[in-house]
Structures are given as structure tokens and as C-alpha cells.
Enzyme design. Structure first.
Site, PDB file in Angstrom:
ATOM      1  CE  LYS A   1       9.375 -15.977  31.226  1.00 11.86           C
ATOM      2  NZ  LYS A   1       9.974 -16.157  32.472  1.00 11.86           N
TER       3      LYS A   1
ATOM      4  CE  LYS B   1      14.426 -23.979  33.013  1.00 12.34           C
ATOM      5  NZ  LYS B   1      14.603 -23.785  34.461  1.00 12.34           N
TER       6      LYS B   1
ATOM      7  CE  LYS C   1       6.677 -19.051  38.026  1.00 15.57           C
ATOM      8  NZ  LYS C   1       7.808 -19.284  38.939  1.00 15.57           N
TER       9      LYS C   1
HETATM   10  P1  AMP Z   1      14.341 -20.224  35.290  1.00 16.07           P
HETATM   11  O1  AMP Z   1      14.316 -21.249  34.231  1.00 16.07           O
HETATM   12  O2  AMP Z   1      13.040 -19.507  35.410  1.00 16.07           O
HETATM   13  O3  AMP Z   1      14.855 -20.724  36.586  1.00 16.07           O
HETATM   14  O4  AMP Z   1      15.381 -19.140  34.790  1.00 16.07           O
HETATM   15  C1  AMP Z   1      16.777 -19.274  34.872  1.00 16.07           C
HETATM   16  C2  AMP Z   1      17.439 -18.049  34.297  1.00 16.07           C
HETATM   17  O5  AMP Z   1      17.146 -17.924  32.895  1.00 16.07           O
HETATM   18  C3  AMP Z   1      16.964 -16.723  34.922  1.00 16.07           C
HETATM   19  O6  AMP Z   1      18.065 -15.863  35.090  1.00 16.07           O
HETATM   20  C4  AMP Z   1      16.006 -16.165  33.906  1.00 16.07           C
HETATM   21  O7  AMP Z   1      15.920 -14.761  33.945  1.00 16.07           O
HETATM   22  C5  AMP Z   1      16.627 -16.642  32.616  1.00 16.07           C
HETATM   23  N1  AMP Z   1      15.617 -16.778  31.551  1.00 16.07           N
HETATM   24  C6  AMP Z   1      14.521 -17.591  31.572  1.00 16.07           C
HETATM   25  N2  AMP Z   1      13.816 -17.469  30.432  1.00 16.07           N
HETATM   26  C7  AMP Z   1      14.468 -16.556  29.667  1.00 16.07           C
HETATM   27  C8  AMP Z   1      14.239 -15.990  28.367  1.00 16.07           C
HETATM   28  N3  AMP Z   1      13.196 -16.364  27.630  1.00 16.07           N
HETATM   29  N4  AMP Z   1      15.129 -15.071  27.899  1.00 16.07           N
HETATM   30  C9  AMP Z   1      16.209 -14.691  28.641  1.00 16.07           C
HETATM   31  N5  AMP Z   1      16.470 -15.197  29.877  1.00 16.07           N
HETATM   32  C10 AMP Z   1      15.622 -16.109  30.386  1.00 16.07           C
END
Ligand code: AMP
Ligand code: TRP
Length: 328
Positions: A192, A195, A111
Site C-alpha cells: 500500500k 507515507k 510496525k
Molecule cells: P495515516 O496517514 O496512516 O494517518 O492515514 C490517514 C488516512 O489515510 C487513514 O484513513 C488511512 O486508512 C488512509 N490511507 C493511508 N494510506 C492509504 C492508502 N495507501 N490507500 C488508501 N487509504 C490510505
């Protein structure tokens, strides 16, 4: 009863990676624990967010968490900034965390490389995350695989605090799903699903209409084989199979028997239909929830009221342990 805690940032739009990696598990295990699920807006602002948009996304994400099955009569659904003890404990934990531990975090490195000036919050990000968890002495933290390193750090911080000031915190365990812990981008199966990626064919949002879901999956990157070969398949095909398996709950052997030798066009059609079938009822519930004026705000308010006493108590305990000033 043991506690489960997890968080999600109110940025971008939640996608099937979030759902399969984390949110689906949140709903599934909620009744086995005292459950706290948190929209982490203080984490979101470690990177600039347009204020009006952020405020709206918080409410929409809360609606989505209810739509995927978080039951507000059992679980507490809260917004991080509504409970000041998150930031308060984060400061105390910052003071026991070596900078070197933070500079090693892969997410920080990725980041910060994308920023012109690196906000201090980006470096502190995992300390705030440790505070989120330790504030409630959560035993279980359901997340996707990308958060494993942050959770290890949370345990290291808890351990260091305990050794400096006496046994205070429970060690939180990482809880990953068996399938779908790391969903990859449809267009770039070596990255991966995220968002913040901008490509329109990268992620399936939980609110994408069926025709958009179908289009994105039909365009997903595969490899030069014409059909599914479990021995030689590339990351793109593997990812499609993972998405199918995670959404349908099919067993390994059945997935293998069903898809071996299937042409990619047919594979994609079946994956798309599995995703559409799983997301349609979620989208319907989301719409109903958002149509009910004041409902989401009420749930968030009740959640905060229910758990603030736990947070306040932990901060008192920590203050006493550190010799900070407490009233009594
Ligand atoms: P975040 O959107 O970064 O706040 O992530 C929210 C949750 O989604 C966290 O537990 C992340 O580990 C999970 N997560 C985000 N992106 C992925 C992905 N591509 N595959 C699996 N889990 C994900
Ligand atoms: N950092 C997590 C993510 O981006 C979100 C998060 C914040 C979190 N605090 C947490 C996850 C506490 C689990 C527990 O996915």
C-alpha cells in the site's frame, strides 16, 4: 444529527492514497453529519518524531485539510493533544482491553517488527484510536481499508465496556470509499502507498508540482503486457486505473471502454493529467491558507473550544459508569 469522526497522523507528507482513501470522503460527507476531523499527534509519537518537525507538520497538515475542502464553519478541525480527554479515555479503555486483542493487530505486527525497542504506545495505538471515536460517540468513521481492523477492534472495545459497565457507547460504522480504499505504491504495487516508504517514486504527495507528478506516474511499475488488458493486467496497471477512476469519478464501464487496449505510455499520461488537474486547485488553496498568518491556529483553537464540552461530558459519564471519583 449523527456524528462523523476521523483522524490522520501528522507524519511524512500526505499523499494521494490518504486523499482517495479518506480525505476526499471527509470533505464529501461533512455536511451530512456533525463532523470532527482530528490531527492525531499522540498517535504520531508512538514512533519517535523530531519535535520541531512534528510541531510544523501539525500546522501544515491542518492547512492541507482546509485546502482539500474541510469547512471550518461547519466541521471541527482539531489536534488530538489539545483535548486531554482523548488520553484520559484511552486509559479507561486500556483497562477493558485484553492484550491478546492488541497483539493480533496486523499494523502493530508490521510496525513493531521495524523497531529495535517496541514502545508500549505502539501496542496501545488502537485503544487510543477507539478512544478518539468513542469520546464523541461517532456513528460513522471514514477511513482507508488499512484501518478496518482497528475499527473492528474499536467496536469490540465499546462492546466489552458496555457489557461490563452498562450501555455507554454508540457502535461506530466503518465508511470506505467505493474506489480507492487501498491505493498501492507506484513503484511496488503489491504494497500500500505509505507515507513512510522512502523511494522517491513510491507516492505522489499532495504538494508535488505537476512535473514531479508526471515523472512519478510515467515511471510507475506495470507488467510485461504492452497495453491494457482487463483480463490479465497486473496490480500496477490496476492501481493506475483505480487512481484515474477515483480522481475523475468515471464509471467502471467507461473506464473499461476508454482504456482497453491502450498502450501503457498513453495510459500513464492520462492518469498523470487527471492527478495534476485534481491537485492543482488544492495546491493553490493550500498556498493561500498558509500565507494567511494565524489563520490555521485560529481554526484549530476554535475547533477545540467547540468540541471539548462533548469530550468532557463523555469522560464524566464513563467515570460514573466505572465508579471513578467525580466531584458531584
Ligand atoms: P495515516 O496517514 O496512516 O494517518 O492515514 C490517514 C488516512 O489515510 C487513514 O484513513 C488511512 O486508512 C488512509 N490511507 C493511508 N494510506 C492509504 C492508502 N495507501 N490507500 C488508501 N487509504 C490510505
Ligand atoms: N490510525 C489512523 C491511521 O493511521 C488514524 C486515526 C487515529 C484514526 N484515530 C482515529 C482514524 C480515529 C479514524 C478514527 O490512519
Amino acid at each position: 444529527m449523527k456524528r462523523v469522526f476521523s483522524g490522520i497522523q501528522p507524519t511524512g507528507s500526505p499523499h494521494i492514497g490518504n486523499y482517495l482513501g479518506a480525505l476526499k470522503n471527509w470533505a464529501k460527507i461533512q455536511y451530512d453529519y456533525e463532523s470532527i476531523y482530528c490531527i492525531v499527534d499522540l498517535h504520531a509519537v508512538t514512533i519517535y518524531q523530531e519535535p520541531k518537525e512534528l510541531r510544523q507538520k501539525i500546522e501544515e497538515l491542518a492547512g492541507m485539510l482546509l485546502a482539500i475542502g474541510i469547512d471550518p464553519t461547519h466541521s471541527s478541525l482539531v489536534v488530538q493533544s489539545a483535548i486531554p480527554q482523548h488520553a484520559e479515555l484511552a486509559w479507561m479503555l486500556t483497562c477493558v482491553t485484553p492484550v491478546g486483542w492488541l497483539e493480533r493487530m496486523t499494523q502493530y505486527k508490521a510496525k513493531s517488527a521495524a523497531q529495535e525497542t517496541i514502545g508500549d504506545g505502539l501496542l496501545q495505538y488502537p485503544v487510543l484510536m477507539a478512544a478518539d471515536i468513542l469520546l464523541y460517540n461517532a456513528a460513522i468513521v471514514p477511513v482507508g481499508d488499512d484501518q478496518s481492523q482497528h475499527l473492528e477492534l474499536a467496536r469490540d472495545i465499546a462492546g466489552r465496556f458496555n457489557s461490563l459497565y452498562g450501555e455507554t457507547f454508540v457502535m461506530p460504522a466503518t465508511h470506505l470509499p467505493s474506489v480507492g480504499a487501498r491505493v498501492m505504491g507506484l513503484d511496488e504495487p503489491d504494497k500500500k502507498m505509505s507515507k513512510s516508504a522512502t523511494g522517491s517514486g513510491h507516492a505522489v504527495s499532495l504538494l508535488d508540482p505537476p512535473e514531479v507528478i508526471r515523472k512519478k506516474i510515467m515511471r510507475a511499475t506495470t507488467d510485461s503486457n504492452p497495453a491494457v488488458d482487463f483480463e490479465t493486467m497486473g496490480a500496477g496497471v490496476q492501481n493506475l486505473l483505480t487512481i484515474y477512476q477515483a480522481f475523475t469519478g468515471a464509471l467502471d464501464v467507461d473506464v473499461r471502454a476508454h482504456f482497453s487496449g491502450m498502450r501503457y505510455g498513453d495510459l500513464k499520461k492520462q492518469v498523470a493529467e487527471a492527478v495534476v488537474a485534481a491537485l492543482s486547485p488544492i495546491q493553490e488553496r493550500y498556498k493561500q491558507i498558509m500565507d494567511e498568518t494565524g489563520y490555521v491556529a485560529k481554526v484549530l483553537d476554535e475547533g477545540a473550544k467547540r468540541i471539548t464540552p462533548i469530550a468532557a461530558e463523555t469522560v464524566e459519564v464513563v467515570k460514573k459508569a466505572m465508579g471513578l471519583y467525580t466531584a458531584s
